[in-house]
Design an enzyme around this catalytic site. Structure first.
Site, PDB file in Angstrom:
ATOM      1  N   ARG A  68      -3.355   4.817  -2.136  1.00 54.44           N
ATOM      2  CA  ARG A  68      -3.214   3.462  -1.562  1.00 54.44           C
ATOM      3  C   ARG A  68      -2.860   2.406  -2.620  1.00 54.44           C
ATOM      4  NH1 ARG A  68      -5.721  -0.072   2.518  1.00 54.44           N
ATOM      5  NH2 ARG A  68      -6.716  -1.849   1.531  1.00 54.44           N
ATOM      6  N   HIS A  94       0.849  -1.197   0.000  1.00 53.77           N
ATOM      7  CA  HIS A  94       0.000   0.000   0.000  1.00 53.77           C
ATOM      8  C   HIS A  94       0.883   1.245   0.000  1.00 53.77           C
ATOM      9  CE1 HIS A  94      -3.466  -2.585   1.659  1.00 53.77           C
ATOM     10  NE2 HIS A  94      -3.640  -2.354   0.369  1.00 53.77           N
ATOM     11  N   GLU A 153       1.580   3.815   3.086  1.00 55.65           N
ATOM     12  CA  GLU A 153       2.066   3.282   4.362  1.00 55.65           C
ATOM     13  C   GLU A 153       3.594   3.348   4.402  1.00 55.65           C
ATOM     14  OE1 GLU A 153       0.087  -0.548   4.367  1.00 55.65           O
ATOM     15  OE2 GLU A 153      -1.890   0.411   4.239  1.00 55.65           O
ATOM     16  N   HIS A 201       2.593  -3.703   6.815  1.00 54.83           N
ATOM     17  CA  HIS A 201       1.634  -2.635   6.485  1.00 54.83           C
ATOM     18  C   HIS A 201       1.556  -1.661   7.665  1.00 54.83           C
ATOM     19  CE1 HIS A 201      -0.689  -4.446   2.969  1.00 54.83           C
ATOM     20  NE2 HIS A 201       0.119  -5.437   3.301  1.00 54.83           N
ATOM     21  N   GLU A 213       0.539  -5.003  10.937  1.00 54.91           N
ATOM     22  CA  GLU A 213       0.166  -3.583  10.886  1.00 54.91           C
ATOM     23  C   GLU A 213       1.011  -2.870  11.942  1.00 54.91           C
ATOM     24  OE1 GLU A 213      -1.898  -2.361   8.701  1.00 54.91           O
ATOM     25  OE2 GLU A 213      -3.237  -4.000   8.109  1.00 54.91           O
TER      26      GLU A 213
HETATM   27  O1  0X9 Z   1      -6.939  -4.066   4.273  1.00 52.84           O
HETATM   28  C1  0X9 Z   1      -5.793  -4.483   4.096  1.00 52.84           C
HETATM   29  O2  0X9 Z   1      -5.366  -4.796   2.986  1.00 52.84           O
HETATM   30  C2  0X9 Z   1      -4.856  -4.598   5.312  1.00 52.84           C
HETATM   31  N1  0X9 Z   1      -5.010  -3.468   6.165  1.00 52.84           N
HETATM   32  S1  0X9 Z   1      -4.465  -1.991   5.674  1.00 52.84           S
HETATM   33  O3  0X9 Z   1      -4.913  -1.019   6.642  1.00 52.84           O
HETATM   34  N2  0X9 Z   1      -2.883  -1.976   5.711  1.00 52.84           N
HETATM   35  O4  0X9 Z   1      -4.933  -1.726   4.352  1.00 52.84           O
HETATM   36  C3  0X9 Z   1      -5.161  -5.858   6.071  1.00 52.84           C
HETATM   37  C4  0X9 Z   1      -4.993  -7.135   5.297  1.00 52.84           C
HETATM   38  C5  0X9 Z   1      -5.195  -8.368   6.123  1.00 52.84           C
HETATM   39  N3  0X9 Z   1      -5.124  -9.567   5.332  1.00 52.84           N
HETATM   40  C6  0X9 Z   1      -6.135 -10.000   4.527  1.00 52.84           C
HETATM   41  N4  0X9 Z   1      -7.300  -9.459   4.542  1.00 52.84           N
HETATM   42  N5  0X9 Z   1      -5.896 -11.053   3.760  1.00 52.84           N
HETATM   43 ZN    ZN Z   2      -1.834  -1.802   3.988  1.00 57.64          ZN
END
Ligand code: 0X9
Ligand code: ZN
Length: 435
Positions: free
Chosen positions: A248, A191, A194, A319, A394
């Protein structure tokens, strides 16, 4: 219209050959919203495109807070519509531009000042700042020319290119001692906004490369594993954040939609499903792509992990933000059969993190701890490439600065991640090797 206006401008500037102006966030607020029923939450989510909401934090359950950025042109309309739901709303960030201006400095291009000498204790890379993609690739190339302590070697491989032709590089850090060794794969920068993720991966690279002699934990790690690191999976998006700090996605052209970018973490080809936490709308920040694995940046990781996944014990994707150490699955609330092993290893990681600067990281499956979202790289690493210990980490913080994490927090954030990672690697080595 923030995104679509941006797209029209891009076409305009191409024609006029002007540099694209910075997108600013004057008057944008981050609201904290507490919903009381699942139904209200669904209605809230359905407002995303109409009010161009940028969701910074999803609630974990009813009565947990959601953080949403909203522009001044939509504020009144959004708040008005919220009035028809049973929600409690407060302002978390008064002015997003002010937050960015006060706390984040521009990324630096440092290649010229990396030290050109051998056998000293560091590269000279400024570890406590954010770097441009070119600077990061120069840094990786520089490490391959170094004579590193303890016979450690650094090898760079190009995994592929991005939509705009940038080179996605992976570095392997390996020690001649110990073995036979399995691999651990760490990536960052899926992303774009980040920034702390690439900075943290660089911090890990630097410490693994230069510190095996004076850090027993690193020495042990490199006796047990080769570590493969990709600091920036999404270089086009990362570079674009110079103009559009809160971008993003990647920078794919989505047909004639006028909106650019796919959320790479909804695009991975394992139970890919836009209906589960993604979107079929190219203008959404969580657009899953037109088909699974459609993006070159996704394919770079997928192809590598399909070819070499059997040699890896762990996949960690870094992330921000939220302070969590998450394991699969993101596509379902069901847990992997071996989730107890993943949970225990994460437990050692977050204990080491807490020990260093007293920061609390939450553990759990991503669906049950954060939200359901299919097409994530962690799910693919485990389900598609067969890597047992797959996680999304995270990093800091929990919302005070969000994506605009001040450079003063890069060091503690990266330091505690490295401590967590070393504890994690020790756990899985003992578990998998019985010693
Ligand atoms: O939403 C996401 O892609 C991730 N959080 S973020 O705030 N960095 O965008 C979490 C991803 C967790 N993993 C999966 N959902 N597979
Ligand atoms: Zn992310």
């Amino acid at each position: 219209m923030l995104v679509s206006i941006g797209c029209i401008c891009v076409l305009f500037q191409l024609a006029l050959c002007l540099p694209s102006p910075k997108v600013t966030y004057n008057g944008h607020k981050v609201l904290e919203i507490l919903h009381k029923t699942e139904d209200d939450f669904k209605k809230l989510l359905s407002m995303e495109l109409k009010f161009e909401l940028d969701i910074w934090k999803m609630p974990k359950h009813v009565n947990d807070s959601m953080y949403v950025r909203v522009g001044p042109q939509h504020l009144a309309g959004f708040v008005n519509e919220l009035g028809s739901l049973n929600t409690a709303v407060s302002t978390l960030v008064e002015d997003v531009q002010q937050l960015i201006d006060t706390h984040s400095s521009p990324r630096i291009h440092q290649s010229h000042s990396i030290r050109r000498a051998v056998n000293t204790k560091s590269s000279g890379m400024n570890l406590f700042n954010y770097h441009t993609h070119a600077s990061i690739n120069n840094y990786l190339a520089f490490l391959t020319t170094e004579v590193l302590p303890n016979g450690v070697t650094a090898t760079v491989k190009t995994l592929g290119t991005s939509v705009e032709g940038r080179s996605v590089q992976m570095i392997r850090i390996s020690s001649p001692y110990g073995g036979p060794k399995r691999g651990i794969f760490i990536d960052g920068g899926i992303h774009a906004r980040e920034w702390i993720a690439p900075a943290t991966v660089i911090y890990v690279i630097e410490h693994l490369a230069y510190n095996p002699n004076n850090d027993a934990g690193i020495n042990t790690l490199l006796n047990h594993f080769d570590v493969y690191l990709v600091p920036v999976v999404n270089p086009d998006g990362y570079e674009y954040t110079d103009h559009f700090r809160l971008w993003r996605k990647n920078r794919s052209v989505n047909g004639r939609s006028g909106c650019l970018g796919v959320d790479l973490n909804r695009n991975f080809p394992f139970h890919w499903d836009p209906a589960v936490g993604g979107s079929t709308d190219p203008c959404s920040d969580i657009y899953s792509g037109s088909y699974k694995g459609s993006e070159p940046e996704t394919a770079n990781i997928v192809n590598y992990l399909l070819n070499y996944g059997s040699e890896f014990d762990a996949y960690l994707t870094v992330h921000s933000y939220g302070q969590m150490w998450l394991y699969p699955w993101g596509y379902t609330s069901a847990l992997p059969n071996d989730y107890l092993d993943l949970d225990a290893a994460a437990g050692d990681a977050v204990a080491a993190i807490k020990n260093l600067h007293h920061q609390k990281y939450t553990i759990g499956s991503s669906t049950n701890t954060l939200y359901a979202a299919a097409g994530g790289s962690d799910d693919f690493a485990k389900g598609g490439a067969g890597i047992k210990y797959a996680y999304t980490i995270e990093l800091r913080d929990t919302g005070t600065y969000g994506f605009s994490l001040p450079t003063s927090l890069v060091q503690p954030t990266a330091e505690e991640f490295l401590a967590g990672f070393l504890a994690f690697a020790k756990n899985i080595y003992i578990k998998e090797n019985g010693k």
